[in-house]
Design a protein around this motif. Structure first.
Motif, PDB file in Angstrom:
ATOM      1  N   ARG A 114      11.231  11.900  -1.048  1.00  0.00           N
ATOM      2  CA  ARG A 114      11.134  12.056  -2.502  1.00  0.00           C
ATOM      3  C   ARG A 114      10.783  10.719  -3.152  1.00  0.00           C
ATOM      4  O   ARG A 114       9.905  10.636  -4.016  1.00  0.00           O
ATOM      5  N   ILE A 115      11.442   9.661  -2.719  1.00  0.00           N
ATOM      6  CA  ILE A 115      11.167   8.313  -3.266  1.00  0.00           C
ATOM      7  C   ILE A 115       9.727   7.900  -2.964  1.00  0.00           C
ATOM      8  O   ILE A 115       9.021   7.380  -3.837  1.00  0.00           O
ATOM      9  N   ALA A 116       9.274   8.140  -1.748  1.00  0.00           N
ATOM     10  CA  ALA A 116       7.901   7.782  -1.371  1.00  0.00           C
ATOM     11  C   ALA A 116       6.894   8.542  -2.227  1.00  0.00           C
ATOM     12  O   ALA A 116       5.884   7.975  -2.671  1.00  0.00           O
ATOM     13  N   GLU A 117       7.155   9.808  -2.492  1.00  0.00           N
ATOM     14  CA  GLU A 117       6.248  10.600  -3.323  1.00  0.00           C
ATOM     15  C   GLU A 117       6.237  10.083  -4.760  1.00  0.00           C
ATOM     16  O   GLU A 117       5.185  10.006  -5.397  1.00  0.00           O
ATOM     17  N   GLU A 118       7.401   9.708  -5.265  1.00  0.00           N
ATOM     18  CA  GLU A 118       7.483   9.110  -6.611  1.00  0.00           C
ATOM     19  C   GLU A 118       6.649   7.830  -6.681  1.00  0.00           C
ATOM     20  O   GLU A 118       5.934   7.594  -7.650  1.00  0.00           O
ATOM     21  N   GLN A 119       6.759   7.003  -5.632  1.00  0.00           N
ATOM     22  CA  GLN A 119       6.012   5.743  -5.610  1.00  0.00           C
ATOM     23  C   GLN A 119       4.509   5.993  -5.559  1.00  0.00           C
ATOM     24  O   GLN A 119       3.744   5.328  -6.241  1.00  0.00           O
ATOM     25  N   ARG A 120       4.102   6.955  -4.751  1.00  0.00           N
ATOM     26  CA  ARG A 120       2.679   7.298  -4.683  1.00  0.00           C
ATOM     27  C   ARG A 120       2.184   7.784  -6.045  1.00  0.00           C
ATOM     28  O   ARG A 120       1.102   7.406  -6.495  1.00  0.00           O
ATOM     29  N   ILE A 124       2.182   2.945  -6.787  1.00  0.00           N
ATOM     30  CA  ILE A 124       2.690   1.860  -5.949  1.00  0.00           C
ATOM     31  C   ILE A 124       2.130   2.024  -4.541  1.00  0.00           C
ATOM     32  O   ILE A 124       2.156   3.119  -3.971  1.00  0.00           O
ATOM     33  N   THR A 125       1.621   0.947  -3.975  1.00  0.00           N
ATOM     34  CA  THR A 125       1.095   0.970  -2.609  1.00  0.00           C
ATOM     35  C   THR A 125       1.698  -0.176  -1.814  1.00  0.00           C
ATOM     36  O   THR A 125       2.232  -1.142  -2.374  1.00  0.00           O
ATOM     37  N   PHE A 126       1.582  -0.073  -0.489  1.00  0.00           N
ATOM     38  CA  PHE A 126       2.134  -1.076   0.422  1.00  0.00           C
ATOM     39  C   PHE A 126       1.072  -1.466   1.426  1.00  0.00           C
ATOM     40  O   PHE A 126       0.209  -0.659   1.772  1.00  0.00           O
ATOM     41  N   ASP A 127       1.153  -2.704   1.926  1.00  0.00           N
ATOM     42  CA  ASP A 127       0.219  -3.119   2.974  1.00  0.00           C
ATOM     43  C   ASP A 127       0.756  -2.689   4.336  1.00  0.00           C
ATOM     44  O   ASP A 127       1.813  -2.063   4.434  1.00  0.00           O
ATOM     45  N   GLU A 128       0.026  -3.049   5.402  1.00  0.00           N
ATOM     46  CA  GLU A 128       0.403  -2.593   6.755  1.00  0.00           C
ATOM     47  C   GLU A 128       1.708  -3.199   7.252  1.00  0.00           C
ATOM     48  O   GLU A 128       2.303  -2.714   8.201  1.00  0.00           O
ATOM     49  N   THR A 129       2.182  -4.271   6.603  1.00  0.00           N
ATOM     50  CA  THR A 129       3.457  -4.867   7.018  1.00  0.00           C
ATOM     51  C   THR A 129       4.631  -4.336   6.192  1.00  0.00           C
ATOM     52  O   THR A 129       5.765  -4.706   6.422  1.00  0.00           O
ATOM     53  N   ARG A 131       4.844  -4.633   2.807  1.00  0.00           N
ATOM     54  CA  ARG A 131       5.011  -5.370   1.555  1.00  0.00           C
ATOM     55  C   ARG A 131       4.338  -4.621   0.419  1.00  0.00           C
ATOM     56  O   ARG A 131       3.220  -4.111   0.551  1.00  0.00           O
ATOM     57  N   ARG A 132       5.010  -4.595  -0.694  1.00  0.00           N
ATOM     58  CA  ARG A 132       4.499  -3.903  -1.875  1.00  0.00           C
ATOM     59  C   ARG A 132       3.309  -4.670  -2.448  1.00  0.00           C
ATOM     60  O   ARG A 132       3.365  -5.882  -2.637  1.00  0.00           O
ATOM     61  N   LEU A 133       2.250  -3.929  -2.743  1.00  0.00           N
ATOM     62  CA  LEU A 133       1.077  -4.513  -3.377  1.00  0.00           C
ATOM     63  C   LEU A 133       1.183  -4.255  -4.879  1.00  0.00           C
ATOM     64  O   LEU A 133       1.432  -3.139  -5.305  1.00  0.00           O
ATOM     65  N   THR A 134       1.009  -5.277  -5.661  1.00  0.00           N
ATOM     66  CA  THR A 134       1.090  -5.121  -7.120  1.00  0.00           C
ATOM     67  C   THR A 134      -0.322  -5.030  -7.675  1.00  0.00           C
ATOM     68  O   THR A 134      -1.254  -5.626  -7.149  1.00  0.00           O
ATOM     69  N   ARG A 135      -0.459  -4.315  -8.743  1.00  0.00           N
ATOM     70  CA  ARG A 135      -1.771  -4.145  -9.378  1.00  0.00           C
ATOM     71  C   ARG A 135      -1.783  -4.766 -10.714  1.00  0.00           C
ATOM     72  O   ARG A 135      -0.905  -4.818 -11.466  1.00  0.00           O
TER      73      ARG A 135
END
Length: 135
Positions: A114-120, A124-129, A131-135
């Motif tokens: 649920r949290i991951a879907e909210e972030q999507r 909000i996106t993350f890199d392969e390690t 880490r959160r990517l900010t826009r």
């Protein structure tokens, strides 16, 4: 030596299967097929032992053939179970009470999804390690 060879040949002859009334194990009750040659087809097959299959095919949007159908198989306890299926650009998709189902997800996994879907949804996106990517 000749006696041993003769005894071996006699043993092989006695052990050979004896042919008796040979007949098909299963009789086909129905065998209907229609193929228009343009991607549309229908078929139905039924045997006297309860096995049954029927399907209809149509051309798919991505060059594949889409098939919808059903088949019936013995369930091992004296009955039969039907399996309904669709096969299309998304693959083979059977439905039946015979098919295993996955265990339910634990509550904490449901919450994480649920949290991951909210972030999507909020971008909000993350890199392969991780880490959160900010826009």
């Amino acid at each position: 030596m000749k006696l041993v060879v003769l005894a071996c040949l006699a043993a092989v002859a006695v052990a050979a299967p004896q042919l008796q009334d040979v007949r098909p194990i299963v009789q086909v009750l129905r065998d209907e097929r229609q193929d228009d040659g343009n991607g549309y087809f229908n078929y139905a097959l039924e045997a006297d032992n309860g096995i049954y299959m029927a399907a209809a095919g149509t051309p798919g949007s991505e060059g594949q053939t889409n098939i919808e159908g059903t088949y019936r198989l013995p369930d091992g306890v004296g009955g039969f179970q039907d399996i309904v299926f669709i096969a299309n650009e998304n693959g083979f998709q059977p439905q039946s009470s015979l098919l295993p189902t996955p265990h339910p997800l634990p509550d904490h996994v449901v919450e994480l999804l649920r949290i991951a879907e909210e972030q999507r949804a909020s971008g909000i996106t993350f890199d392969e390690t991780g880490r959160r990517l900010t826009r």
